[in-house]
Write a protein that holds these residues in place. Structure first.
Motif, PDB file in Angstrom:
ATOM      1  N   PHE A 209       0.896  -1.160   0.000  1.00 40.64           N
ATOM      2  CA  PHE A 209       0.000   0.000   0.000  1.00 40.64           C
ATOM      3  C   PHE A 209       0.934   1.210   0.000  1.00 40.64           C
ATOM      4  O   PHE A 209       1.523   1.518   1.043  1.00 40.64           O
TER       5      PHE A 209
ATOM      6  N   ARG B 298       4.183   1.142   2.050  1.00 42.69           N
ATOM      7  CA  ARG B 298       4.030   0.155   3.124  1.00 42.69           C
ATOM      8  C   ARG B 298       3.854  -1.249   2.523  1.00 42.69           C
ATOM      9  O   ARG B 298       2.973  -1.462   1.691  1.00 42.69           O
TER      10      ARG B 298
ATOM     11  N   ALA C 261       2.480  -4.649   3.191  1.00 42.15           N
ATOM     12  CA  ALA C 261       1.606  -5.323   4.163  1.00 42.15           C
ATOM     13  C   ALA C 261       1.873  -6.815   4.196  1.00 42.15           C
ATOM     14  O   ALA C 261       1.841  -7.454   5.249  1.00 42.15           O
TER      15      ALA C 261
ATOM     16  N   ARG D  92       0.619  -9.911  15.629  1.00 39.05           N
ATOM     17  CA  ARG D  92       0.122  -8.701  16.244  1.00 39.05           C
ATOM     18  C   ARG D  92      -0.631  -7.852  15.220  1.00 39.05           C
ATOM     19  O   ARG D  92      -0.599  -8.147  14.018  1.00 39.05           O
ATOM     20  N   SER D  93      -1.296  -6.833  15.694  1.00 40.43           N
ATOM     21  CA  SER D  93      -2.055  -5.944  14.825  1.00 40.43           C
ATOM     22  C   SER D  93      -1.136  -5.342  13.754  1.00 40.43           C
ATOM     23  O   SER D  93      -0.034  -4.892  14.077  1.00 40.43           O
ATOM     24  N   GLY D  94      -1.580  -5.392  12.511  1.00 41.61           N
ATOM     25  CA  GLY D  94      -0.777  -4.818  11.424  1.00 41.61           C
ATOM     26  C   GLY D  94       0.214  -5.790  10.809  1.00 41.61           C
ATOM     27  O   GLY D  94       0.968  -5.426   9.894  1.00 41.61           O
ATOM     28  N   ALA D  95       0.215  -7.049  11.266  1.00 44.85           N
ATOM     29  CA  ALA D  95       1.190  -8.040  10.760  1.00 44.85           C
ATOM     30  C   ALA D  95       0.906  -8.441   9.312  1.00 44.85           C
ATOM     31  O   ALA D  95       1.778  -8.993   8.634  1.00 44.85           O
ATOM     32  N   GLY D  96      -0.333  -8.217   8.850  1.00 44.26           N
ATOM     33  CA  GLY D  96      -0.672  -8.559   7.464  1.00 44.26           C
ATOM     34  C   GLY D  96      -1.670  -9.696   7.332  1.00 44.26           C
ATOM     35  O   GLY D  96      -1.939 -10.174   6.224  1.00 44.26           O
ATOM     36  N   LYS D  97      -2.270 -10.113   8.440  1.00 41.06           N
ATOM     37  CA  LYS D  97      -3.174 -11.276   8.439  1.00 41.06           C
ATOM     38  C   LYS D  97      -4.409 -11.043   7.560  1.00 41.06           C
ATOM     39  O   LYS D  97      -4.743 -11.876   6.720  1.00 41.06           O
ATOM     40  N   SER D  98      -5.068  -9.897   7.761  1.00 37.06           N
ATOM     41  CA  SER D  98      -6.289  -9.630   6.979  1.00 37.06           C
ATOM     42  C   SER D  98      -5.966  -9.507   5.499  1.00 37.06           C
ATOM     43  O   SER D  98      -6.684 -10.030   4.645  1.00 37.06           O
ATOM     44  N   THR D  99      -4.882  -8.808   5.208  1.00 38.96           N
ATOM     45  CA  THR D  99      -4.509  -8.612   3.804  1.00 38.96           C
ATOM     46  C   THR D  99      -4.263  -9.966   3.138  1.00 38.96           C
ATOM     47  O   THR D  99      -4.683 -10.190   2.002  1.00 38.96           O
TER      48      THR D  99
ATOM     49  N   GLU E 163     -10.735 -12.753  11.818  1.00 34.90           N
ATOM     50  CA  GLU E 163     -11.011 -12.380  13.216  1.00 34.90           C
ATOM     51  C   GLU E 163     -12.473 -12.669  13.578  1.00 34.90           C
ATOM     52  O   GLU E 163     -13.185 -11.770  14.056  1.00 34.90           O
TER      53      GLU E 163
ATOM     54  N   HIS F  84      -6.520 -13.421  16.985  1.00 32.66           N
ATOM     55  CA  HIS F  84      -5.655 -12.566  17.790  1.00 32.66           C
ATOM     56  C   HIS F  84      -5.000 -13.352  18.914  1.00 32.66           C
ATOM     57  O   HIS F  84      -3.952 -12.981  19.413  1.00 32.66           O
TER      58      HIS F  84
END
Ligand SMILES: Nc1ncnc2c1ncn2[C@@H]1O[C@H](COP(=O)(O)OP(=O)(O)OP(=O)(O)O)[C@@H](O)[C@H]1O
Length: 278
Positions: free
Chosen positions: A11, A14, A16, A35-42, A170, A203
């Motif tokens: 992005f 960045r 991801a 952790r948050s922002g690690a790229g899991k959702s992407t 999540e 998480h």
């Protein structure tokens, strides 16, 4: 079955997801942690093409799903059903119609436009709701249900797609521990009974340990662990979460800490129904 080859998503400046390579060669329940922002959702969203990958390939039975277009892409999106943290139901529609929306991609455009469902669709939706233990809520509006019930409706909607795999982003992050357990039990049951891949962003480490056959740990867009839950030592967990010596697994536990539970109780609070019964 599915192979990731150097899959990257950027992005702007960045990154991801950074040159991720792994494969799933038989139906497994896989937990993706980090952790948050690690790229899991992407990572999950690239699989069903909600987020376009920047480079790399995702092969399913040899075909690069990143280059699918039009009807074949929509077909693929039906084959990998998504379950979201916020359920993504239509609040004012009744539960059974929400579930039948899972069939929309399978109908022609006109039928989809007017939400025309067959008797077979209604029966399948009721069967899916029954399987999730909420058939009695079928005629209520989705917004009248609790969060845990709404997530079960969302899973029933995913089942209506008759997907190859379920991608759950999540799925229990908005739920209390009791409803989280019901939802995780439902996902595990879909994996075991229907022999489907379930790829689930989580998480909490304890949930991944309790429910998954395999855990993928991500940090800063890269896979830093891929293996059985047993191999996930505290040191590995520290690396995934970028934590120091003070890292305590209870910090990533699903259980509500009422100030009385010990670390062990807290980390083991949620266990699959099947394991508990056996
Ligand atoms: N649409 C977007 N535009 C810009 N940056 C994005 C976008 N989506 C994600 N990112 C960035 O990509 C990185 C990975 O985000 P992602 O949501 O995949 O992480 P995550 O591990 O799922 O985090 P969380 O657990 O908080 O959901 C983050 O730095 C995030 O800010």
């Amino acid at each position: 079955m599915i192979q990731f080859q150097d899959v990257t998503k950027t992005f702007g400046v960045r990154t991801a997801v950074d040159k991720v390579t792994f494969s799933i060669d038989h139906p497994q329940m896989i937990g993706v942690i980090g952790r948050s922002g690690a790229g899991k959702s992407t990572l999950l969203r690239m699989i069903n093409r909600l987020t376009p990958a920047t480079s790399g390939q995702i092969l399913f039975k040899g075909e690069n799903i990143l280059s699918l277009k039009g009807a074949t892409m929509r077909r693929w999106q039906r084959d990998c059903a998504m379950v979201f943290q916020q359920f993504n139901l239509v609040p004012r529609l009744d539960v059974v119609t929400n579930v039948m929306l899972g069939r929309l991609n399978g109908h022609g455009t006109l039928k989809s436009l007017f939400n025309i469902f067959s008797k077979d669709d209604v029966n399948s939706a009721l069967a899916a709701l029954d399987r999730l233990g909420i058939a009695q809520e079928a005629t209520k509006r989705a917004e009248e249900l609790s969060g845990g019930q709404q997530q079960r409706v969302a899973i029933a909607r995913a089942l209506m797609q008759d997907p190859h795999m379920v991608l759950a982003d999540e799925p229990i992050a908005s739920l209390d521990p009791m409803n989280a357990k019901i939802v995780m039990d439902a996902l595990r049951e879909i994996h075991e009974r229907d022999n489907k891949i379930v790829l689930c962003n989580l998480h909490t480490l304890d949930t991944a340990r309790a429910y998954c056959d395999r855990v993928i740990g991500m940090r800063d867009g890269k896979i830093v662990f891929d293996g059985a839950p047993d191999a996930l030592s505290t040191d590995v967990a520290r690396e995934i979460y970028g934590a120091d010596e003070s890292f305590n697994e209870a910090a990533t536990s699903t259980a509500i800490d009422n100030g009385q539970s010990s670390t062990q109780n807290s980390a083991g609070a949620m266990t699959p129904a099947a394991a508990a019964a056996g």
